[in-house]
Write an enzyme that holds these catalytic residues in place. Structure first.
Site, short mmCIF file in Angstrom:
data_model
loop_
_atom_site.label_atom_id
_atom_site.label_comp_id
_atom_site.label_asym_id
_atom_site.label_seq_id
_atom_site.Cartn_x
_atom_site.Cartn_y
_atom_site.Cartn_z
N THR A 50 6.11 12.20 -5.54
CA THR A 50 5.35 11.38 -4.58
C THR A 50 5.66 9.91 -4.88
OG1 THR A 50 3.36 11.24 -5.96
CG2 THR A 50 3.51 13.11 -4.43
N GLY A 51 5.73 9.11 -3.82
CA GLY A 51 6.11 7.72 -4.03
C GLY A 51 7.53 7.64 -4.54
N GLY A 52 8.44 8.32 -3.85
CA GLY A 52 9.83 8.37 -4.31
C GLY A 52 10.75 7.43 -3.56
N SER B 69 10.97 4.02 -3.98
CA SER B 69 11.45 2.87 -4.77
C SER B 69 11.01 3.02 -6.22
CB SER B 69 10.94 1.54 -4.19
OG SER B 69 9.53 1.47 -4.26
N SER C 40 -0.38 4.71 -16.94
CA SER C 40 -0.02 3.31 -17.23
C SER C 40 -0.45 2.97 -18.65
CB SER C 40 -0.74 2.38 -16.26
OG SER C 40 -0.66 1.04 -16.72
N TYR D 39 -7.61 -0.97 -11.95
CA TYR D 39 -6.34 -0.24 -12.12
C TYR D 39 -6.40 0.62 -13.38
CZ TYR D 39 -1.25 0.37 -12.56
OH TYR D 39 0.01 0.88 -12.67
N1 NAP Z 1 5.75 -1.33 -12.53
C1 NAP Z 1 4.97 -1.26 -13.57
O1 NAP Z 1 4.99 -2.16 -14.43
C2 NAP Z 1 4.06 -0.08 -13.75
C3 NAP Z 1 3.48 0.09 -15.02
C4 NAP Z 1 2.69 1.22 -15.24
C5 NAP Z 1 2.49 2.15 -14.24
N2 NAP Z 1 3.06 1.96 -13.01
C6 NAP Z 1 2.85 3.03 -12.01
O2 NAP Z 1 4.10 3.56 -11.66
C7 NAP Z 1 4.02 4.17 -10.37
C8 NAP Z 1 5.24 3.78 -9.55
O3 NAP Z 1 5.20 2.38 -9.34
P1 NAP Z 1 6.51 1.46 -9.36
O4 NAP Z 1 6.28 0.41 -10.39
O5 NAP Z 1 7.73 2.29 -9.44
O6 NAP Z 1 6.35 0.69 -7.98
P2 NAP Z 1 7.00 0.82 -6.52
O7 NAP Z 1 8.47 0.67 -6.60
O8 NAP Z 1 6.22 -0.11 -5.69
O9 NAP Z 1 6.70 2.33 -6.13
C9 NAP Z 1 5.49 2.77 -5.64
C10 NAP Z 1 5.78 4.00 -4.84
O10 NAP Z 1 4.53 4.58 -4.45
C11 NAP Z 1 4.58 4.78 -3.06
N3 NAP Z 1 3.23 4.72 -2.55
C12 NAP Z 1 2.32 3.75 -2.69
N4 NAP Z 1 1.16 4.11 -2.10
C13 NAP Z 1 1.37 5.34 -1.59
C14 NAP Z 1 0.57 6.25 -0.87
N5 NAP Z 1 -0.70 5.94 -0.55
N6 NAP Z 1 1.10 7.41 -0.50
C15 NAP Z 1 2.39 7.74 -0.80
N7 NAP Z 1 3.19 6.92 -1.49
C16 NAP Z 1 2.68 5.73 -1.87
C17 NAP Z 1 5.51 3.73 -2.52
O11 NAP Z 1 6.07 4.18 -1.31
P3 NAP Z 1 5.99 3.39 0.10
O12 NAP Z 1 5.69 1.95 -0.20
O13 NAP Z 1 7.33 3.62 0.68
O14 NAP Z 1 4.88 4.08 0.85
C18 NAP Z 1 6.57 3.71 -3.60
O15 NAP Z 1 7.51 4.75 -3.40
C19 NAP Z 1 2.67 3.76 -9.80
O16 NAP Z 1 1.75 4.84 -9.95
C20 NAP Z 1 2.26 2.60 -10.70
O17 NAP Z 1 0.87 2.46 -10.78
C21 NAP Z 1 3.82 0.87 -12.74
#
Ligand code: NAP
Length: 247
Positions: free
Chosen positions: A11-13, A15, A136, A149
């Site tokens: 899910t959320g694949g 980016s 996280s 968060y």
């Molecule tokens: N980046 C960090 O530093 C960090 C650190 C710890 C944890 N995380 C966690 O890692 C995960 C991935 O984040 P990322 O950093 O890789 O950011 P990202 O590139 O913004 O990816 C987020 C993904 O989630 C999808 N998404 C968001 N809301 C959604 C929804 N309601 N339904 C379906 N898809 C949804 C987005 O897809 P669309 O926008 O195309 O819908 C996108 O594919 C998240 O759970 C985030 O909390 C991130």
């Protein structure tokens, strides 16, 4: 080729870590389903991943979308071996400024979304399947402006522990990963000033941001047979942020 013959839902694949994990699993032989909220981004990701990928538009917070997603997977593949519940969102504001709408939005995606993604995937998940939840580092270490968060991510990891117990009779393992500061569209290093970026990397023993591919490697490990005795755990991938203070 650890995943030849395996089917994985991410899910959320579209980016960041979700897309990087999708690439990793496809490279190692899996059929991968990626989701996101918009047709354009889903199609772009599926095209980049190639013929072994299917893109489905599904909002993780919408139970109707989740039901339709699982029906599409059942029709095309009939089963799931790997689930990476990765879709997440963040509201980064001081505690006093967080609104009810902010709260509902974060809980809807990060807690309710993860909970029901797993519940609705359950009939498709093969015995011996692996579930990984993207949590996280903030569930391990308090940080102002991350109250909401962090609470949602602590709940997400807690699901891994309890579901590890509940799904053990089917041989399904459930773990979470806790990424640190990873350079993705959610937290783009390039959007920070030099001073801001230095303040962040100064907290990290590795002295740098992490890459989505580094998280993907850990998710692939947890999803593979090599992690057959790893269950109910949280694997922190943070360059030492939580465990140690830079010398
Ligand atoms: N980046 C960090 O530093 C960090 C650190 C710890 C944890 N995380 C966690 O890692 C995960 C991935 O984040 P990322 O950093 O890789 O950011 P990202 O590139 O913004 O990816 C987020 C993904 O989630 C999808 N998404 C968001 N809301 C959604 C929804 N309601 N339904 C379906 N898809 C949804 C987005 O897809 P669309 O926008 O195309 O819908 C996108 O594919 C998240 O759970 C985030 O909390 C991130």
């Amino acid at each position: 080729m650890r995943f030849t013959g395996k089917t994985a839902l991410i899910t959320g694949g579209t980016s960041g870590m979700g897309l990087a994990t999708a690439h990793r699993l496809v490279e190692e032989g899996a059929q991968v389903i990626v989701t996101g909220r918009t047709r354009g981004r889903v199609d772009q990701a599926a095209a980049a991943l190639g013929p072994n990928a299917l893109g489905v538009v599904a909002d993780a917070a919408d139970l109707g979308d989740l039901t339709a997603l699982m029906a599409a997977i059942e029709t095309r593949y009939g089963r799931l071996d790997i689930l990476f519940a990765n879709a997440g969102t963040g509201t980064f504001k001081p505690f006093a400024e967080i609104t009810e709408a902010d709260f509902d939005q974060s809980v809807a995606v990060n807690v309710k979304g993860v909970f029901f993604t797993i519940q609705k995937a359950l009939p498709l998940l093969a015995d011996g399947a692996s579930i990984v939840i993207n949590a996280s580092w903030t569930l391990h270490r308090g940080n102002g402006i991350l109250t909401l968060y962090s609470a949602t991510k602590a709940a997400a990891h807690n699901l891994a522990r309890t579901l590890a117990a509940e799904l053990a009779p089917r041989g399904i393992r459930v773990n979470s990963v806790s990424p640190g500061y990873i350079d993705t569209p959610m937290y783009p290093a390039a959007a920070l000033s030099e001073a801001e970026a230095a303040a962040i990397t100064g907290r990290v023993v590795a002295g740098r941001f992490g890459r989505a591919e580094e998280v993907a490697a850990a998710v692939a490990f947890l999803s593979s047979a090599e992690a057959s005795y790893v269950n109910g755990q949280d694997l922190v991938i943070d360059g030492g942020l939580v465990a140690a203070i830079p010398a």
